[in-house]
Structure formats: structure tokens, C-alpha cells
Design a protein around this motif. Structure first.
Motif, mmCIF file in Angstrom:
data_model
loop_
_atom_site.group_PDB
_atom_site.id
_atom_site.type_symbol
_atom_site.label_atom_id
_atom_site.label_comp_id
_atom_site.label_asym_id
_atom_site.label_seq_id
_atom_site.Cartn_x
_atom_site.Cartn_y
_atom_site.Cartn_z
ATOM 1 N N GLN A 21 0.829 -1.206 0.000
ATOM 2 C CA GLN A 21 0.000 0.000 0.000
ATOM 3 C C GLN A 21 0.863 1.254 0.000
ATOM 4 O OE1 GLN A 21 -2.357 -0.579 3.512
ATOM 5 N NE2 GLN A 21 -2.793 -2.697 2.967
ATOM 6 N N THR A 22 1.925 1.253 0.807
ATOM 7 C CA THR A 22 2.800 2.424 0.879
ATOM 8 C C THR A 22 3.494 2.684 -0.444
ATOM 9 O OG1 THR A 22 3.169 1.960 3.234
ATOM 10 C CG2 THR A 22 4.704 3.456 2.157
ATOM 11 N N THR A 23 4.041 1.646 -1.057
ATOM 12 C CA THR A 23 4.725 1.821 -2.341
ATOM 13 C C THR A 23 3.760 2.266 -3.438
ATOM 14 O OG1 THR A 23 4.449 -0.562 -2.708
ATOM 15 C CG2 THR A 23 6.553 0.186 -1.816
ATOM 16 N N SER A 24 2.525 1.778 -3.407
ATOM 17 C CA SER A 24 1.543 2.195 -4.411
ATOM 18 C C SER A 24 1.219 3.676 -4.273
ATOM 19 C CB SER A 24 0.265 1.369 -4.268
ATOM 20 O OG SER A 24 0.517 -0.004 -4.488
ATOM 21 N N ILE A 25 1.087 4.154 -3.036
ATOM 22 C CA ILE A 25 0.816 5.581 -2.825
ATOM 23 C C ILE A 25 1.977 6.423 -3.335
ATOM 24 C CG2 ILE A 25 0.538 7.357 -1.054
ATOM 25 C CD1 ILE A 25 -1.029 5.302 0.580
ATOM 26 N N ILE A 26 3.195 6.016 -3.013
ATOM 27 C CA ILE A 26 4.368 6.790 -3.419
ATOM 28 C C ILE A 26 4.517 6.803 -4.935
ATOM 29 C CG2 ILE A 26 6.893 6.842 -3.293
ATOM 30 C CD1 ILE A 26 6.665 5.854 -0.429
ATOM 31 N N SER A 27 4.121 5.727 -5.606
ATOM 32 C CA SER A 27 4.222 5.691 -7.068
ATOM 33 C C SER A 27 3.293 6.702 -7.733
ATOM 34 C CB SER A 27 3.899 4.284 -7.573
ATOM 35 O OG SER A 27 2.552 3.941 -7.283
ATOM 36 N N HIS A 28 2.218 7.128 -7.050
ATOM 37 C CA HIS A 28 1.299 8.120 -7.610
ATOM 38 C C HIS A 28 1.799 9.551 -7.385
ATOM 39 C CE1 HIS A 28 -1.492 4.667 -7.551
ATOM 40 N NE2 HIS A 28 -2.168 5.325 -8.464
ATOM 41 N N LEU A 29 2.821 9.733 -6.556
ATOM 42 C CA LEU A 29 3.362 11.064 -6.290
ATOM 43 C C LEU A 29 4.434 11.363 -7.328
ATOM 44 C CD1 LEU A 29 3.698 10.789 -2.407
ATOM 45 C CD2 LEU A 29 1.690 11.396 -3.752
ATOM 46 N N THR A 30 4.154 12.283 -8.219
ATOM 47 C CA THR A 30 5.034 12.524 -9.380
ATOM 48 C C THR A 30 5.751 13.862 -9.337
ATOM 49 O OG1 THR A 30 3.132 13.417 -10.598
ATOM 50 C CG2 THR A 30 3.618 11.056 -10.841
ATOM 51 N N SER A 31 5.669 14.597 -8.262
ATOM 52 C CA SER A 31 6.324 15.908 -8.203
ATOM 53 C C SER A 31 7.841 15.751 -8.265
ATOM 54 C CB SER A 31 5.928 16.632 -6.910
ATOM 55 O OG SER A 31 6.649 17.828 -6.771
ATOM 56 N N PRO A 32 8.529 16.547 -9.093
ATOM 57 C CA PRO A 32 10.001 16.428 -9.169
ATOM 58 C C PRO A 32 10.712 16.888 -7.901
ATOM 59 C CG PRO A 32 9.214 18.291 -10.474
ATOM 60 C CD PRO A 32 7.997 17.543 -10.035
ATOM 61 N N SER A 33 10.024 17.648 -7.050
ATOM 62 C CA SER A 33 10.639 18.140 -5.810
ATOM 63 C C SER A 33 10.208 17.341 -4.586
ATOM 64 C CB SER A 33 10.273 19.616 -5.611
ATOM 65 O OG SER A 33 8.865 19.767 -5.520
ATOM 66 N N LEU A 34 9.730 16.107 -4.792
ATOM 67 C CA LEU A 34 9.250 15.289 -3.679
ATOM 68 C C LEU A 34 10.397 14.920 -2.747
ATOM 69 C CD1 LEU A 34 6.866 13.680 -2.431
ATOM 70 C CD2 LEU A 34 7.602 11.747 -3.844
#
Length: 751
Positions: free
Chosen positions: A444-457
Motif C-alpha cells: 500500500q505504501t509503495t503504491s501511494i508513493i508511485s502516484h506522487l510525481t512531483s520532481p521536488s518530492l
């Protein structure tokens, strides 16, 4: 006679005329060495020389002194000496003021000597380590070449220095032998060997020592600073001292080793040390700066995501953020199932309802919404073309900070990407990161992070315990993210350890008691109730059935009724919130629970923690014990009971007690004679708990681990009564369903 008088008068006038004239001040003064002075005059000249040097400063031009004539007044010399001393004092005051101005320059940390910084970090037990250098292949290769060049330069200098030292020694022994060995050393200096040490690099940032530095040195928002000071915090804790200088914007480039690099932080600090405040202040300050920089082009939406493993912890984080957000214009929201439209929710429920319910029951974790969520009122949500647009409480998705449990947020992103856009999320915070990176939550955690596409994350991980496998998972998670791979600069994952890693607070008094059997536990607990019970008290058990059984057994043991309650994940959200509020208000004195409340939940007034069932891991023990002694509060106590079946799991807990220094009555034989726990036993214990106390254990094990003092005959009668009641309920439900079916079959509609 007249001639004699004239001659005497002329001699007098001659003597006046030939009197030595006063020396004139010239551009080229007379050297001191050419003037002969008495001892007293020489002393006066030394004082004048010291005063003049002090007045001109150490960088001034050399001063040449002129000797005073013998007729010079001594008072004038004393006056000049006093003026010189006054000038010297004034010069020292000016230097101090100049240093103070340099130290208190805004937007930067205090200028301290490196030795002072290291001493300060050692005093507060703060250790920074660069776990990994991450980024695109091009940037990593560039950084590796630069580092290799620096290493070769340092190795060359060291080798040449060693060669020179060895050569000077060998010349004394023999010139021929010295020449040969010096030649070998030169060859080694020309081709230095690649260092093979695996020791991680350390950095030494300047920690903050007062909350006032947040405003004076780091220039955080004035309103945010006022909200922090309203909380009446006396001084920052160790984890706040160490993490805030790294996470606050605008000062990271001043840290040696982090110049022009992105930063991801992993923080390991004891329970109750103020980790929520440590990551909340930088996140809010970052949002305020972003809002100010973007101006009119600023758009509301999710920009910071905070993940937590349980709802109770998520609600607590939301409350802490709200205290700091007053008057800032930034909003926080806790993710709830009612934020998702009914239509999309039903689609997900029909596909995954059974699977989610089974997962909740097996793991005893509050991953997702319970049955109570489906009964909540959705009338406050307006829908347009099947999508949520706004609610009576405001536009939820336009809050900048989202706090949620992993599975609920993942479903929201997958079902409603238009309502929960996460492309602008610049910071993701994982509270209790070791659990979120465990097998239960990892997908679940990795799936959420994969949806975060900001270059400054940027990433930050927070927990009181962080095993090595969680560190490696965090490194892989960051290195494989698109924002890191496409970045034009390197990223560094820094680990901050505040205090002693994987240990509990030394202010907590910890004891461990052997009770032999389950009846021994119950006897010891009742004896504690009648002798030295310190309330409020938390009692932890392994499974939900055992928690319910203990509650039924001791619910009337206290002299005042209705002071004992039970809390677990099978209860509805409303019932759980009611129990939590009553416990915080002091209406409940003893709360029986599972590991649901072992992590993150802040009960500042808890005086006693009882591990009725042994924890399933060392990390679980640390978190359970950490429910007392919060925020430096002393007087907390933790008691652990263990039976014959628990002996092989006790050694790790004893090691934590010995490391923390708060153990009482701990005997040396427990550190050496207790059996070591194998890896297989640790894995089995962590996943399933002690075999004899698992839900659905065999009859023999069930009798052995039963929490009861009733006889077998009384128990049989009670079970028969419960079975009869259940059967009658089923008959009533079945009869009502059959009557409904008959009425539906008879109805034929209007003619």
C-alpha cells in the motif's frame, strides 16, 4: 665695577640663551634606542607602548614611540595611559558587539566552532549518518568522480607525508636503505589504493538550542512561531534539536556535506520525544513559504501527505497540526471514507469488501474503515455527475495537508483521481515508518508513493525503532522513484539517531515478573490492583478474544464500577472514539487493549503499562512501554508478565531493559542464561504471536491459556446459554427474511 656688573648680567643672559630648547614634533620620530631613559621613565614608556598597541589593534601599522624629555610632566603620562586603557576597553566592546551581530544574522544557524558543535551533539546524543547518495546515473557518476578525486588527493597527501617522515628516519639508519624505501613510498603516493572501508560518512550540523532560534536564525513564519510558543514548550527535545536544522528551508546548504544536494531524512528517536512537532513545523513553514512565493498563482490542493498505521494516531496528528495552523491560512484534513462518493465507494466495496474485512481481523491493525463508516451520514456531500464537488465542511481536497491510513488513501487516489490530485505533493511523511515498510503495509505504501510525481518530492521516515531491513527498503524506495531518477542533482538519505537506538526511555521503571501460568498472571494482576495500582493504566494483550476475556474477568475488580474498558479494532469507530475520550478525561482508569494503541498514540498521563501478554517483538515492547513517560515526564512504570511458554522470547526484552538503564531487580543470569531466540521463532512470534494464545488454538492449548477462574461446570452452563441466545437470534432473523420473501412473491403490482 660697572664692567663687572655688565659682565655678570651678560653671563646671565647668555645662560638663558644657551638653555636647551624644547624638542619639536617631527615626521620622523627619534628611535627609542637612541634615547637614554631612567628606570621610572622606562616603565612609563612600556605602559604607553602597550596602550598604543591596544588602541591601534593587532592589524594596525607598527607604532614607534618618542621619548619624552626629562621635563615632561608625570601627570600627562598617567593621563595618556588612562586614555589608552579606555580606548582598549572600547575596542573590546566593539569586537564583542561585532561578533554578536555575526552570530545573530537571520536565515542562518549560529556560527559555532566545529569542536563546540561536536561537543554539543555528543552531549545530547545526536548522531547523523549519510546512509546513501542517490540520484540519476549521470549525477551519481559525477559525484563519484568528484569524491574519488578528493580521496585520491587526500591519499596522496597522506602518502607523501608518510614518505617524508619515513625517509627522515631511514636516513639516520642508512642512506642506501632510506633511498630504496623512499622510492617505494613515492610509487605508493603516485598510485593510492582505493579505500575499502565500509564506514558511513557522518555530518555535524549545528543543532538548535531554543525555540527562539526558529525565528531569529531560521526566519520561520511569525504566526507559526507564535503558535509554537503558545504551547508553552520549555526547550526543544533532542529529536527537535537535531531534525529542525535539516528540514527547515534555506539553511541546508550551510551544512558541510549537504551542499547543493537534496535531502531525505530518517529519524530514530524514543517514544514520547516530540517527533510530531519535529516534522510538523518544517512542513507548515515550507507551505507558507511556497504560498508566499507563488502569490496569486498559488492553488490549493494536497501538497503534504502524512501516513500513519492506525486511525487513532492519524486523528492525533491532525489535532497537533491544527494547533500549529491557527491563523496561517493552511488547512489540514484527516482522510475519511465519507469523502469518497457513494457510487465509487460501492464499486470498490463489491470487489474488495470480504478481502479487506479478513485482513483487518487477522492482523489486528486498524488499516481501514470499519462497518461503522458505511453507516455514517453522507448528506453533507453534494455530488455533480457522480463526483464530490463540495461539502458543508468545506472542500476537503483543497486542504494542503492530508493525514491518512495507507489503504484508505490508496483507494481514494485510485477511485477518485480527480478529487484527490497528488501530483503537487512535495513532502511525504511516514510516521511509524518501520510498520509502514513492513509486509502488512508495504504494498500500500509503495503504491501511494508511485502516484506522487512531483520532481521536488522529499521523503522523511520517523519511528522509535528502525531495523536494518526497513532502512534498506527505504533506500530502495527512494532510489527507484521517478523524481530521484530524473533529478539534476544528487540526493542524500541522512539517518538521525537521537539517544540510544532501539531502547526505551531511562526515566521509565521497568520490571519483569515470572508467573509460571495464566492463573499466575491473573493472580498477580489482582494483587497489583489491591496493593499498588497506579492509574491511568494500560494493559496489553496478544489477541482480541483474550482482551475481551480479561475485561469480562476483572471488570468489577476495582472498587468504583465502570472504570475498566476494552478497546480493539472490532469495535465501531464511534465506540472507539468514545472509549478514547473517556480514558483521556479520566472517566476510565484501566484500559485493556491490543497492539492497536501501542504505537504513536499520546497519553501524557499514563502512569502504568502492563504487558499481560509478552510482546511479539522487541520493537513492540519498546512502543508499548513508550505509552508512559511521555515528553520527559518521570514516574512512569512498566510491568511485564511471562510464563513458562514465554521463556524463549524473553532475552530480547531483557536486553532492551538493560540497555535503557531503567530496569529494576534485573538479575545478571537473565542476560546470560536465558536461551537465545532463533530467527524462525522471531518471525513466527512477530506474525502469529505465542502459539498457545493464538485465536483458534487447539482445545488443550485453549485450556492452558484460558483467562478465567471459573470451574469447568460453570463454564459449560455459560456456553450453553450463549449458544441458545445465538440460535434464537438466528431464528428470528431467518423468520423475518422468509416473511419478506413471501410478501414479495405475493405482491403482483397494480392492475
Amino acid at each position: 665695577m660697572s664692567d663687572i656688573l655688565r659682565l655678570l648680567a651678560r653671563s646671565t643672559s647668555v645662560s638663558k640663551a644657551t638653555a636647551p630648547p624644547k624638542p619639536k614634533q617631527s615626521a620622523t620620530p627619534t628611535p627609542v634606542a637612541e634615547v637614554k631613559l631612567t628606570t621610572a621613565a622606562r616603565r612609563r614608556e612600556q605602559k604607553r607602548r602597550a596602550a598604543a598597541n591596544a588602541a591601534n589593534g593587532p592589524t594596525g601599522s607598527p607604532v614607534t614611540l618618542v621619548a619624552a624629555p626629562p621635563q615632561a610632566d608625570e601627570q600627562q603620562t598617567t593621563k595618556n595611559g588612562k586614555e589608552g586603557k579606555e580606548k582598549s576597553k572600547k575596542r573590546k566592546r566593539d569586537e564583542v558587539e561585532a561578533v554578536d551581530n555575526i552570530v545573530s544574522v537571520p536565515n542562518g544557524p549560529n556560527t559555532l566552532d566545529p569542536a563546540e558543535v561536536r561537543s554539543l551533539l555528543k552531549q545530547h546524543k545526536l548522531k547523523y549518518t549519510i546512509l546513501a547518495t542517490l540520484g540519476s546515473r549521470k549525477e551519481l557518476l559525477k559525484a563519484a568522480l568528484e569524491k574519488g578525486q578528493e580521496d585520491r588527493t587526500e591519499a596522496g597527501r597522506a602518502a607523501s607525508k608518510n614518505a617524508t617522515t619515513k625517509k627522515s628516519k631511514r636516513v639516520k639508519e642508512g642512506q642506501e636503505k632510506g633511498k630504496k624505501e623512499a622510492g617505494n613510498d613515492d610509487n605508493e603516493a603516485a598510485e593510492p589504493k582505493t579505500p575499502t572501508s565500509t564506514k558511513l560518512d557522518q555530518i555535524f550540523p549545528t543543532p538548535i538550542q531554543t525555540f527562539e532560534e526558529l525565528r531569529t536564525n531560521y526566519n520561520i513564519s511569525k504566526r507559526l512561531y507564535e503558535n509554537v510558543m503558545v504551547q508553552n514548550f520549555v526547550a526543544p527535545t533532542e529529536v527537535q534539536m537535531g531534525s529542525l536544522p535539516l528540514l527547515l528551508d534555506g539553511t541546508r546548504h550551510l551544512v558541510h556535506g549537504l551542499e547543493e544536494c537534496g535531502l531525505d531524512l530518517m529519524t530514530i528517536a524514543p517514544t514520547g520525544s516530540g517527533k510530531t512537532l519535529a516534522y510538523a513545523i518544517p512542513a507548515i513553514d515550507h507551505l507558507i513559504r511556497t504560498k508566499h512565493e507563488e502569490g496569486d498563482s498559488y492553488e490549493k490542493g494536497i501538497r503534504v501527505v502524512v501516513l500513519s498505521p492506525t486511525r487513532e494516531l492519524a486523528d492525533q496528528i491532525v489535532n497537533e497540526f491544527r494547533k500549529l495552523l491557527l491563523g496561517t491560512g493552511i488547512k489540514v484534513v484527516g482522510m475519511k471514507k465519507t469523502l469518497i462518493p457513494k457510487e465509487r465507494r460501492r464499486t470498490r466495496d463489491t470487489l474488495n469488501e470480504n478481502e479487506d474485512e479478513d485482513e483487518d481481523e487477522d492482523e489486528d491493525e486498524d488499516i481501514e474503515s470499519s462497518e461503522d463508516d458505511s453507516k455514517e451520514d453522507d448528506s453533507d456531500i453534494e455530488t455533480t455527475n457522480g463526483s464530490v464537488t463540495r461539502s458543508k465542511k468545506g472542500i476537503a481536497v483543497k486542504s494542503e495537508i492530508m493525514v491518512a491510513t495507507p489503504l484508505l488513501l490508496l483507494h481514494a487516489i485510485q477511485l477518485c483521481p480527480d478529487l484527490f490530485p497528488v501530483s503537487n505533493v512535495s513532502r511525504i511523511i511516514l510516521d511509524e515508518a518501520d510498520v509502514l515498510l513492513d509486509d502488512l503495509f508495504l504494498s500500500q505504501t509503495t503504491s501511494i508513493i508511485s502516484h506522487l510525481t512531483s520532481p521536488s518530492l522529499s521523503f522523511s521516515f520517523w519511528s522509535a525503532t528502525m531495523p536494518s531491513n526497513s532502512e534498506s527498503l527505504a533506500t530502495k524506495l527512494i532510489s527507484s522513484h521517478s523524481s530521484v531518477l530524473s533529478s539534476n542533482k544528487t540526493r542524500k538519505l541522512v539517518r538521525l539517531i537521537a539517544g540510544i537506538k532501539d531502547s526505551s526511555l531511562p526515566t521509565i521503571r521497568q520490571t519483569i515478573t515470572y508467573t509460571a501460568t495464566e492463573r499466575g498472571k491473573l493472580t498477580a494482576l489482582r494483587q497489583l490492583f489491591s496493593s499498588s495500582l497506579k492509574t491511568p493504566c494500560l494493559i496489553f494483550l496478544q489477541t482480541i478474544p483474550r482482551a475481551q476475556a480479561l475485561h469480562a474477568e476483572i471488570m468489577y475488580d476495582l472498587p468504583t464500577p465502570n472504570r475498566i474498558a476494552v478497546l480493539h479494532s472490532n469495535l465501531s469507530e464511534t465506540a472507539r472514539s468514545k472509549v478514547m475520550d473517556s480514558f483521556r478525561a479520566g472517566e476510565i482508569w484501566v484500559l485493556i487493549t491490543t497492539d492497536l494503541l501501542s504505537r504513536g498514540v499520546d497519553f501524557r498521563g499514563v502512569n502504568l503499562v502492563i504487558n499481560y501478554d509478552i510482546p511479539t517483538s522487541v520493537a513492540s515492547y519498546i512502543h508499548r512501554v513508550g505509552r508512559t513517560g511521555r515528553a520527559g515526564r518521570e514516574g512512569g512504570m512498566a510491568i511485564t508478565y511471562y510464563t513458562e511458554e514465554d521463556v524463549k522470547y524473553v532475552r530480547g526484552i531483557v536486553g532492551v531493559m538493560e540497555k535503557s538503564g531503567g530496569a529494576e531487580g534485573l538479575q545478571k543470569w537473565m542476560l546470560t542464561s536465558l536461551p537465545k531466540t532463533t530467527k524462525e521463532d522471531k518471525k513466527e512470534l512477530k506474525k502469529k504471536g505465542v502459539k498457545e494464545r493464538r485465536a483458534g488454538a487447539g482445545t488443550a492449548d485453549g485450556k492452558k491459556s484460558r483467562i478465567s477462574t471459573k470451574s469447568g461446570y460453570d463454564r459449560k452452563i455459560e456456553m450453553r446459554r450463549k449458544a441458545a441466545v445465538d440460535m434464537s437470534k438466528k431464528r428470528v432473523i431467518k423468520g423475518s427474511e422468509e416473511s419478506d420473501e413471501e410478501s414479495e412473491s405475493e405482491w403482483e403490482g397494480f392492475a
